[in-house]
Design an enzyme around this catalytic site. Structure first.
Site, short mmCIF file in Angstrom:
data_model
loop_
_atom_site.label_atom_id
_atom_site.label_comp_id
_atom_site.label_asym_id
_atom_site.label_seq_id
_atom_site.Cartn_x
_atom_site.Cartn_y
_atom_site.Cartn_z
N LYS A 232 -14.06 -17.09 13.52
CA LYS A 232 -15.39 -17.35 13.57
C LYS A 232 -16.00 -18.94 14.10
CE LYS A 232 -17.77 -17.19 9.48
NZ LYS A 232 -18.65 -16.10 8.94
N LYS B 112 -5.91 -34.94 2.16
CA LYS B 112 -4.80 -35.97 1.43
C LYS B 112 -4.66 -36.86 2.68
CE LYS B 112 -5.08 -32.87 -1.30
NZ LYS B 112 -5.82 -31.96 -1.64
N GLY C 105 -19.63 -31.92 -11.13
CA GLY C 105 -17.81 -30.98 -11.09
C GLY C 105 -16.73 -31.61 -11.97
N GLY D 118 -13.86 -30.49 -11.39
CA GLY D 118 -12.81 -29.87 -10.85
C GLY D 118 -11.88 -30.68 -9.91
N GLY E 181 -13.60 -32.25 -6.25
CA GLY E 181 -14.28 -33.48 -6.66
C GLY E 181 -13.82 -34.48 -7.89
N ASP F 122 -8.80 -16.06 -0.34
CA ASP F 122 -9.64 -16.41 -1.74
C ASP F 122 -10.41 -15.43 -1.98
OD1 ASP F 122 -8.72 -19.56 -1.59
OD2 ASP F 122 -10.40 -20.62 -1.36
N LEU G 75 -5.83 -21.72 -4.22
CA LEU G 75 -4.85 -22.65 -3.77
C LEU G 75 -4.48 -21.80 -2.00
CD1 LEU G 75 -3.02 -23.61 -7.21
CD2 LEU G 75 -5.01 -24.42 -5.78
N HIS H 254 -0.97 -22.27 -1.10
CA HIS H 254 -0.16 -21.35 -1.36
C HIS H 254 -0.12 -20.57 -1.92
CE1 HIS H 254 -0.88 -24.59 -4.19
NE2 HIS H 254 -0.20 -23.67 -5.19
N HIS I 149 20.91 -40.72 -10.01
CA HIS I 149 19.73 -41.73 -10.86
C HIS I 149 19.71 -42.45 -9.25
CE1 HIS I 149 19.15 -44.41 -13.93
NE2 HIS I 149 20.27 -45.65 -12.80
C1 FAD Z 1 -11.71 -30.40 -0.43
C2 FAD Z 1 -10.59 -28.84 -0.32
C3 FAD Z 1 -9.53 -29.53 -0.78
C4 FAD Z 1 -8.56 -28.70 -0.84
N1 FAD Z 1 -7.46 -28.86 -1.01
C5 FAD Z 1 -6.13 -27.77 -1.95
C6 FAD Z 1 -5.15 -28.46 -2.21
O1 FAD Z 1 -4.55 -29.27 -2.01
N2 FAD Z 1 -4.05 -27.65 -2.80
C7 FAD Z 1 -4.47 -26.49 -1.89
O2 FAD Z 1 -3.11 -24.84 -2.54
N3 FAD Z 1 -5.43 -25.60 -1.74
C8 FAD Z 1 -6.59 -26.12 -1.52
N4 FAD Z 1 -7.98 -26.18 -1.07
C9 FAD Z 1 -8.43 -24.84 -1.75
C10 FAD Z 1 -7.72 -24.33 0.29
O3 FAD Z 1 -8.51 -24.74 1.41
C11 FAD Z 1 -7.79 -23.16 0.08
O4 FAD Z 1 -7.26 -22.04 -0.85
C12 FAD Z 1 -7.72 -22.18 1.05
O5 FAD Z 1 -7.78 -22.42 2.38
C13 FAD Z 1 -7.34 -20.40 0.97
O6 FAD Z 1 -6.68 -20.10 2.25
P1 FAD Z 1 -7.56 -18.63 2.98
O7 FAD Z 1 -7.13 -18.34 3.95
O8 FAD Z 1 -7.73 -17.55 1.37
O9 FAD Z 1 -9.63 -18.54 3.10
P2 FAD Z 1 -9.50 -19.84 4.01
O10 FAD Z 1 -8.76 -20.79 4.15
O11 FAD Z 1 -11.31 -20.31 3.59
O12 FAD Z 1 -9.05 -19.38 5.70
C14 FAD Z 1 -10.82 -18.04 5.51
C15 FAD Z 1 -11.01 -18.31 7.56
O13 FAD Z 1 -11.97 -17.45 7.52
C16 FAD Z 1 -12.79 -17.32 8.71
N5 FAD Z 1 -14.11 -16.14 8.54
C17 FAD Z 1 -14.76 -16.19 7.69
N6 FAD Z 1 -15.61 -15.12 7.44
C18 FAD Z 1 -14.83 -14.34 8.50
C19 FAD Z 1 -14.94 -13.64 10.23
N7 FAD Z 1 -16.51 -12.54 9.41
N8 FAD Z 1 -14.93 -13.24 11.10
C20 FAD Z 1 -13.47 -14.01 11.72
N9 FAD Z 1 -13.62 -14.91 10.23
C21 FAD Z 1 -14.31 -15.50 10.23
C22 FAD Z 1 -13.33 -18.52 8.40
O14 FAD Z 1 -13.71 -19.77 9.43
C23 FAD Z 1 -12.15 -19.25 7.55
O15 FAD Z 1 -10.87 -20.40 9.32
C24 FAD Z 1 -9.07 -27.40 -0.81
C25 FAD Z 1 -9.72 -26.62 -1.07
C26 FAD Z 1 -10.87 -27.92 -0.55
C27 FAD Z 1 -12.42 -27.28 -0.03
#
Ligand code: FAD
Length: 467
Positions: free
Chosen positions: A36, A52, A181, A183, A186, A315, A322, A324, A446
């Site tokens: 979306k 990053k 927080g 974490g 934060g 997630d 995360l 990865h 080394h």
């Molecule tokens: C500030 C910050 C720093 C981070 N740093 C790290 C890091 O260094 N390393 C790491 O491993 N993780 C990091 N994370 C966590 C990481 O971003 C998430 O774990 C990861 O993005 C999860 O991936 P995902 O594909 O599950 O979901 P997301 O990346 O959240 O993607 C979900 C997608 O679904 C779309 N969506 C949602 N609902 C709908 C719908 N109904 N219709 C159509 N589209 C929809 C959204 O628009 C979004 O683009 C960080 C997170 C934050 C907030």
């Protein structure tokens, strides 16, 4: 009956969704990926990558201003241009998200823009600008990710009480920033603004920072962040906040004695207390897709929900949130769907906090390992590592944990410069169920930082050479 046009519909183009879509296309499936708002999800747009980019820029600034002198480099007056720094970050994000558009084209993944709703098993309704279309597929995977959790008593106004997305784009450096927080998010965003001159106070409800990571390592990181000027109040909660004359008054309670109360003033209050599943408008309850009490989609070991043909990854299913982990789930799910042997070894999933120094871990913490049986622990400080000394960046240590009976590697914790890169070696070792001895006996070039990992492995048997 007409064949549905897609083999797989992926809802969400974050690292879980876009990787699943590309892998499915590689395996010959006809794939649509709906999002979306953007390609790359939270990670590329408002998460891993922009954070990053800012951590790297602000570290270069700090290094130039405070650390290069140790190398005999004179820099004169050093200042920064915040709009340029934020602009560079946006440029990095754009390059990465454009890259996904290219990969979708290359792999013939159909990118559909719009909000998706599960209309029925095998059917997704996509709405964009008031127009709807229906897409059909044999299989659907929910990869809709997560969004910042909001505390009811500290609601985001996105101006003074902000979330992580807001904190990636502040137009000026707040004089004082309070982070609720301790974490990873934060601490990383707190570090960014602290390096640019903000006075940062972190309020944490627990008695420690980074719950879930090794206690000794997180305590060491806290001391180093304090040296950099960040302040911490543990066992403390932010009770309420009100905005007066452009400043936020935060009422806190708790503290060491438990009954301490006080008011803290700041320019911005960043609430970074975790993330919740992003499922609004998806139609889960209408279709009867099971979720747990926190709203995460419930899946079995094949990523299947309780509704046939509907799966979920990333997630939105919880666990380690995360990028990865989402990617590996996306690949495993698609490979299982294609009849291959996909699997995710969660025990070997690394976790990194990108402060300076970085903290990286894979496997069990010392506390968890001890609770499961007899262990042996080896440690090695970077102050005794030649490369860290030559870099003049030697804060931190490596801790290796092995099973006392079998010598199996149980966990590795690295606090130090480039810990995020160094954890890869030990992640592979965990994946191969290696022993501590395997690491101790492997060549390590080394002089390099990973020699500290080898030395910590040697230290498990009290035979480290350089301490
Ligand atoms: C500030 C910050 C720093 C981070 N740093 C790290 C890091 O260094 N390393 C790491 O491993 N993780 C990091 N994370 C966590 C990481 O971003 C998430 O774990 C990861 O993005 C999860 O991936 P995902 O594909 O599950 O979901 P997301 O990346 O959240 O993607 C979900 C997608 O679904 C779309 N969506 C949602 N609902 C709908 C719908 N109904 N219709 C159509 N589209 C929809 C959204 O628009 C979004 O683009 C960080 C997170 C934050 C907030």
């Amino acid at each position: 009956m007409a064949q549905p046009p897609f083999d797989l519909i992926v809802i969400g183009a974050g690292p879980g969704g876009y990787v699943a879509a590309i892998r499915a296309a590689q395996l010959g499936m006809r794939v649509a990926c709906i999002d979306k708002q953007y390609l790359g999800g939270t990670c590329l747009n408002v998460g891993c990558i922009p954070s990053k980019a800012l951590l790297d820029s602000t570290f270069k600034y700090t290094e130039t201003k405070h650390l290069l002198g140790h190398h005999g480099i004179k820099t004169g007056d050093v200042s920064f241009d915040l709009p340029a720094m934020l602009g560079r970050k946006d440029g990095v994000v754009k390059k990465m998200t454009d890259g996904i558009a290219y990969l979708f084209k290359k792999n013939k993944v159909e990118h559909v823009i719009g909000s998706a709703r599960l209309a029925a098993p095998g059917l997704v309704e996509v709405t964009r600008d008031g127009q709807s279309q229906s897409l059909a597929a044999k299989n659907i995977v929910i990869a809709t990710g997560s969004e910042p959790s909001q505390l009811p008593h500290l609601p985001f106004d996105h101006k003074f009480i902000i979330d992580s997305t807001d904190a990636l784009a502040l137009a000026e450096v707040p004089k004082r920033l309070i982070v609720v927080g301790a974490g990873a998010i934060g601490l990383e965003l707190g570090s960014v603004w602290n390096r640019l001159g903000s006075q940062v106070l972190v309020l944490e409800f627990m008695d420690r920072i980074l719950p879930g990571m090794d206690r000794e390592m997180t305590a060491a990181l806290q001391r180093l962040l304090e040296k950099q000027g960040m302040e911490f109040r543990l066992k403390t909660s932010a009770e309420s906040a009100k905005v007066e004359n452009g400043r936020v008054q935060v009422a806190r309670s708790g503290g060491e004695g438990g009954a301490e109360k006080g008011i803290e003033e700041c320019d911005k209050l960043l609430v970074a207390v975790g993330r919740r599943p992003h499922t609004d408008g998806l139609g889960l309850s209408e279709l009867g897709v099971a979720t747990d009490r926190r709203g995460f989609v419930t899946i079995d070991r094949n990523f299947a929900t309780n509704i046939p043909g509907i799966y979920a990854i990333g997630d939105v299913v919880g666990g380690l949130m995360l990028a990865h982990k989402a990617e590996e789930e996306g690949i495993a799910f698609v490979e299982l769907l294609a009849g291959k042997a996909g699997h995710v070894n969660y025990r070997a999933c690394p976790n990194v906090v990108y402060t300076h120094p970085e903290l990286a871990q894979v496997g069990l913490t010392e506390e968890d390992a001890k609770a499961r049986g007899e262990i042996r622990v080896g440690k090695f400080p970077f102050s005794a590592n030649g490369r860290a000394r030559s870099m003049d960046d030697f804060d931190g240590l490596v801790k290796v944990i092995g099973d006392a009976t079998t010598d199996r590697l149980l966990g590795v914790h690295i606090l130090g410069a480039h810990a995020s890169d160094m954890i890869a070696e030990t992640t592979l070792a965990m994946e191969f169920s290696s022993s501590v001895e395997d690491i101790a006996r492997s060549f390590h070039a080394h002089p390099t930082l990973p020699e500290a990992v080898k030395e910590a492995a040697l230290a498990v048997e009290k035979r480290a050479i350089h301490i």
